[in-house]
Scaffold this motif. Structure first.
Motif, short mmCIF file in Angstrom:
data_model
loop_
_atom_site.label_atom_id
_atom_site.label_comp_id
_atom_site.label_asym_id
_atom_site.label_seq_id
_atom_site.Cartn_x
_atom_site.Cartn_y
_atom_site.Cartn_z
N LEU A 129 53.73 33.70 20.27
CA LEU A 129 52.65 33.68 19.29
C LEU A 129 53.17 33.26 17.91
CD1 LEU A 129 49.74 34.24 18.46
CD2 LEU A 129 50.32 36.68 18.28
N ALA A 130 54.38 33.68 17.58
CA ALA A 130 54.98 33.26 16.30
C ALA A 130 55.14 31.75 16.25
CB ALA A 130 56.33 33.96 16.09
N ASP A 185 63.35 33.49 15.64
CA ASP A 185 64.09 32.90 14.53
C ASP A 185 63.78 31.41 14.40
OD1 ASP A 185 65.57 34.74 13.01
OD2 ASP A 185 67.06 34.98 14.57
N ALA A 186 63.74 30.71 15.55
CA ALA A 186 63.43 29.28 15.51
C ALA A 186 62.03 29.04 14.95
CB ALA A 186 63.56 28.69 16.91
N ALA A 187 61.09 29.93 15.31
CA ALA A 187 59.72 29.76 14.85
C ALA A 187 59.62 29.78 13.33
CB ALA A 187 58.83 30.84 15.45
N VAL A 188 60.48 30.57 12.69
CA VAL A 188 60.42 30.67 11.22
C VAL A 188 61.50 29.82 10.56
CG1 VAL A 188 59.34 32.94 11.29
CG2 VAL A 188 61.84 32.79 11.22
N GLY A 189 62.12 28.92 11.34
CA GLY A 189 63.03 27.94 10.75
C GLY A 189 64.45 28.40 10.55
N ARG A 190 64.82 29.54 11.12
CA ARG A 190 66.21 30.04 10.97
C ARG A 190 67.03 29.56 12.16
NH1 ARG A 190 64.31 36.11 8.99
NH2 ARG A 190 63.12 35.36 7.19
N PHE A 245 70.31 29.69 17.26
CA PHE A 245 71.35 29.22 18.19
C PHE A 245 72.36 30.32 18.50
CE2 PHE A 245 69.93 24.88 17.09
CZ PHE A 245 69.81 24.39 18.39
N ALA A 246 72.71 31.12 17.50
CA ALA A 246 73.64 32.23 17.75
C ALA A 246 73.06 33.22 18.75
CB ALA A 246 73.98 32.93 16.44
N LEU A 247 71.78 33.50 18.62
CA LEU A 247 71.13 34.44 19.54
C LEU A 247 71.01 33.84 20.94
CD1 LEU A 247 68.44 35.81 17.10
CD2 LEU A 247 70.01 37.25 18.44
N LEU A 248 70.76 32.55 21.03
CA LEU A 248 70.67 31.93 22.35
C LEU A 248 72.04 31.89 23.03
CD1 LEU A 248 68.16 29.05 21.52
CD2 LEU A 248 67.71 31.17 22.75
N GLU A 249 73.10 31.70 22.24
CA GLU A 249 74.46 31.81 22.81
C GLU A 249 74.69 33.21 23.34
OE1 GLU A 249 76.79 29.73 23.41
OE2 GLU A 249 76.34 27.94 22.23
N THR A 307 50.65 26.07 13.42
CA THR A 307 49.34 25.90 12.80
C THR A 307 49.41 26.04 11.27
OG1 THR A 307 48.84 28.24 13.17
CG2 THR A 307 48.04 26.68 14.81
N GLY A 308 50.61 26.15 10.73
CA GLY A 308 50.75 26.25 9.28
C GLY A 308 50.45 27.63 8.74
N ALA A 309 50.80 28.66 9.51
CA ALA A 309 50.61 30.04 9.05
C ALA A 309 51.96 30.77 9.05
CB ALA A 309 49.61 30.76 9.96
N PRO A 310 52.87 30.33 8.17
CA PRO A 310 54.22 30.91 8.19
C PRO A 310 54.26 32.41 7.92
CG PRO A 310 53.88 29.59 6.21
CD PRO A 310 52.72 29.33 7.10
N ASP A 311 53.32 32.90 7.12
CA ASP A 311 53.32 34.34 6.83
C ASP A 311 53.07 35.15 8.10
OD1 ASP A 311 53.78 33.70 4.22
OD2 ASP A 311 51.72 34.12 3.53
N HIS A 312 52.16 34.68 8.95
CA HIS A 312 51.88 35.37 10.21
C HIS A 312 53.09 35.29 11.13
CE1 HIS A 312 47.75 36.14 9.19
NE2 HIS A 312 47.46 34.84 9.09
N ALA A 313 53.75 34.12 11.16
CA ALA A 313 54.94 33.97 11.99
C ALA A 313 56.05 34.89 11.51
CB ALA A 313 55.40 32.51 11.98
N GLU A 314 56.23 34.98 10.19
CA GLU A 314 57.27 35.85 9.62
C GLU A 314 56.98 37.31 9.96
OE1 GLU A 314 60.06 35.58 8.02
OE2 GLU A 314 60.19 33.50 7.32
N ALA A 315 55.72 37.70 9.91
CA ALA A 315 55.37 39.10 10.21
C ALA A 315 55.73 39.44 11.67
CB ALA A 315 53.89 39.34 9.95
N LEU A 316 55.46 38.53 12.57
CA LEU A 316 55.81 38.76 13.98
C LEU A 316 57.33 38.78 14.16
CD1 LEU A 316 53.11 36.42 15.54
CD2 LEU A 316 53.23 38.90 15.84
N HIS A 317 58.02 37.87 13.49
CA HIS A 317 59.49 37.86 13.53
C HIS A 317 60.05 39.19 13.03
CE1 HIS A 317 63.32 37.35 11.34
NE2 HIS A 317 63.66 36.58 12.38
N ASP A 318 59.52 39.66 11.91
CA ASP A 318 60.03 40.91 11.33
C ASP A 318 59.74 42.10 12.25
OD1 ASP A 318 60.84 39.36 9.23
OD2 ASP A 318 59.26 40.02 7.84
#
Length: 258
Positions: free
Chosen positions: A199-200, A237-242, A247-251, A206-217
């Motif tokens: 969902l993030a 992390d990828a969804a919010v551009g980190r 990549f570290a988490l996927l490793e 869709t251009g709703a970074p605040d909603h994506a960040e809230a789900l990430h957090d």
């Protein structure tokens, strides 16, 4: 399954089912692989000792080898044996199909097996869900969406078809359509982490970074007090551009056999 084994400790089918259950708990991120794998192996091994020709036991063994051991030769051998013993075994057909598509990249052969599982149990959601998943992997997202829509209609209280339908809609460039589908998946599953991470992705697209960040957090906070799969955190992390963190988490997910 444990209740069945309390009644009959030598009931091989219950041991096989118990092994499958442990494997599914790992697949769906209920517990870390290192916690569930010993119990899964013990149950499956006992099933095979009791009934060497039980198709369900070979299917359970092949699924474990495919998903967590990454023992491709062993997975192929066990899954092929399962449908040799019982060609009508639904799970054997769709797991062999998943193996053929995702590992050997033989998508047409794999899709034939998954379609056979749908023919064997046309009113069940999971065979259609696996068909949708394999069509997605083959890049056939429109067809995947149709299969997954059918799956959501068959079992409207199970979150997995909604999860994959949302992912397919993201791939098709329709994240706005994916959002309500994934919100349904999150609600049905008690906010299961993979539904929130997917969902993030939709929210970010869709251009709703605040909603994506809230789900990430939310996922990061939950990971401090409960198990959340590393791959799921990587997707968030990828969804919010980190991307470095992703990549570290996927490793780490690879190391954990997530």
């Amino acid at each position: 399954f444990n209740q069945a084994l309390a009644l009959d400790p030598n009931y091989a089918a219950a041991h096989a089912g118990l092994g499958d259950t442990w494997t599914l708990l790992g697949i769906h991120g209920v517990a870390p692989p290192k916690q569930i794998l010993p119990s899964a192996r013990t149950a499956i091994q006992r099933a095979l000792e009791l009934a060497p020709d039980l198709a369900e036991a070979h299917c359970a063994a092949g699924t474990l080898k495919l998903v967590f051991d990454w023992d491709w030769a062993g997975a192929a051998r066990d899954l092929r044996r399962s449908i040799q013993l019982n060609p009508r075994l639904v799970a054997g057909q769709y797991w062999l199909g998943i193996y053929l598509g995702l590992v050997e990249r033989k998508f047409e052969e794999g899709l034939a097996h998954v379609r056979r599982s749908v023919e064997l149990d046309p009113l069940a959601a999971l065979p259609l869900t696996h068909l949708g998943m394999l069509l997605m992997a083959a890049g056939r997202h429109e067809e995947a969406t149709e299969a997954l829509k059918q799956a959501t209609g068959l079992t409207p209280t199970v979150y997995v078809p909604f999860l994959y339908l949302g992912a397919a809609l993201n791939w098709l460039g329709r994240p706005a359509d994916a959002i309500p589908v994934l919100e349904t998946a999150a609600m049905m599953s008690g906010r299961q982490p993979i539904s929130l991470a997917t969902l993030a992705v939709s929210q970010a697209l869709t251009g709703a970074p605040d909603h994506a960040e809230a789900l990430h957090d939310e996922l990061v906070a939950r990971s401090r007090r409960e198990y959340v799969q590393s791959a799921v955190l990587g997707i968030a992390d990828a969804a919010v551009g980190r991307m470095d963190e992703a990549f570290a988490l996927l490793e780490r997910a690879c190391e954990e056999r997530d």
